[in-house]
Scaffold this active site. Sequence first.
Site, PDB file in Angstrom:
ATOM      1  N   ASP A   1       0.822  -1.218   0.000  1.00  0.00           N
ATOM      2  CA  ASP A   1       0.000   0.000   0.000  1.00  0.00           C
ATOM      3  C   ASP A   1       0.852   1.263   0.000  1.00  0.00           C
ATOM      4  O   ASP A   1       0.607   2.192   0.782  1.00  0.00           O
ATOM      5  CB  ASP A   1      -0.944   0.015   1.208  1.00  0.00           C
ATOM      6  CG  ASP A   1      -1.768  -1.248   1.334  1.00  0.00           C
ATOM      7  OD1 ASP A   1      -2.113  -1.823   0.293  1.00  0.00           O
ATOM      8  OD2 ASP A   1      -2.059  -1.668   2.475  1.00  0.00           O
TER       9      ASP A   1
ATOM     10  N   GLU B   1     -11.385   0.710  -3.831  1.00  0.00           N
ATOM     11  CA  GLU B   1     -10.754   1.160  -2.592  1.00  0.00           C
ATOM     12  C   GLU B   1      -9.559   2.047  -2.929  1.00  0.00           C
ATOM     13  O   GLU B   1      -9.346   2.423  -4.083  1.00  0.00           O
ATOM     14  CB  GLU B   1     -10.312  -0.054  -1.765  1.00  0.00           C
ATOM     15  CG  GLU B   1      -9.390  -0.999  -2.502  1.00  0.00           C
ATOM     16  CD  GLU B   1      -9.188  -2.324  -1.782  1.00  0.00           C
ATOM     17  OE1 GLU B   1     -10.085  -2.753  -1.034  1.00  0.00           O
ATOM     18  OE2 GLU B   1      -8.108  -2.932  -1.971  1.00  0.00           O
TER      19      GLU B   1
END
Length: 515
Positions: free
Chosen positions: A17, A188
């Site tokens: 991420d 997302e």
Amino acid sequence: MEKTVVRNPIISGSNPDPNVLKVENTYYIAVSTFEWLPGIRVYQSEDLVNWQYKTDILTTQVNLQGNPRNCSIWAPQISFKEGKFYVLYTNVRSTRRPFKDCHNYYMTADSICGPWSDPVYLNSSGFDPSFFHDVDGKTWLLNEIWDYRLKTYNKSAGIVLQELDIVGKKLVGPVHKIFSGTALAKTEAPMLYKHEDYYYLFTAEGGTDKNHGVTICRSKTISGPYELSPYNSLITARDKPENPLQCTGHASLIENEFHQWFIVYLCTRPLEGKYAVLGRETAIQEVYWTADGWLRLKNKSSKPEGLVEIQTKNKAKQNMDSTFFDDFSHGLKTEWNSWKNLPTDGWCRLTEEGLEIVSGESLQSPFEPHILAIRQKDICFTAEVSMYFSPKHYNELAGLVYYLDEENYVYSFLTYDESLGTVLRIAQSTSGIFELLADVVAVDKSIKLKFVSSGIKGQYYYQKDDTWQIFGPQIAMEYSAESFTGSYIGISVQNMNTIAGSVGQFYYFKYKPEK
């Protein structure tokens, strides 16, 4: 001006991420840390080529005890406005369907190294929060939203936007749903950018596995409506099973001083097409703006590439040396991480001889397991420890552990046997099923242990008469291929009879990559 060829990933091991930020002439990347503390690891670079550990942000402000596996600190975002750094993150407390308990916070600091403010709570409607600081002075929060009413297993329902009152430290005004996602679903990781006349929204879609990809849409007004890029997905490996880089997505955007644009994104490198033993790593790829105002990969496809050219001031050479050694003579090195709880003087003590670890709970406890470990950064590696432990009961354990989470690990440890005295044993847990291997050998209380990983196979050794002896069978570690978090290797001590009832002494720990 020089060109440097960089090999992906640029940050190896469990560094997922990634969120990239440039402040003046320095680049930063923040990554997820999940159950490992300190939380939110930050790397720094001057040229986008070589990245060094800079700091960890969550050092005192978070309690992860009791959080389920694969939860805790997700998808941090760092930003900068008017001389101040901002960091956002999600503390995920449960992912048990149909609900998802995830709480979003932000913190501020004048320096990336802190001190950081206490966390400010924002909302709990979904995960992956990010800030967008607009040119009009307003700051906006974006996050994924979760809708438990959906019939699908993944219940991500799109991206929402709401204004933040920076002075009041609270969200204000209406919540705008600006993107419902595409048919790829699992929308997302929102990131918003302003370029010329448009706001560009980055999202990750398809789930953070083999269908992962980056979706881009744009709007002339921040609240939408947003139109989808005709070049979607910007990057993906879902239709490229032969590509060495897989699961590519969760991107953020950066421009260097030579006006090259790049995305920094997560990827995996699966062995045999399925064993991502290093978890999700950080990669980089060049992009460009098309004549019609969209972003595309420089290769004019959606293909992730292993080699990338980056313009630099001087000829640079990428350094990916992962060798690590700590004899604890100058405090704990910053490479160390602990599981669920930060090291304290109560259980992690430096002495003239080395490091003392006071016993904690079992390796399967989500509360007080006393583990110190470093990221596995290489498919093949050797880890070695020199230690002393004097157990008096079979419930006292200390040794060298290869650890994914409380359900998946392999552990070679000193313990006590009523017939043999101090012995060496191996335990393994796979998907929560525990097995104590039959191998037992009487050993000295002072011992050196070694673990050699060759991908999804591991082998323990112990030193006797200055010679390394194989101990136990070759161990299958397919669970290490779970791409979500990545495995760590380190040291641990347990006493299941008495809280803080045992102490293990460690003289050094070393890790080196193997070909």
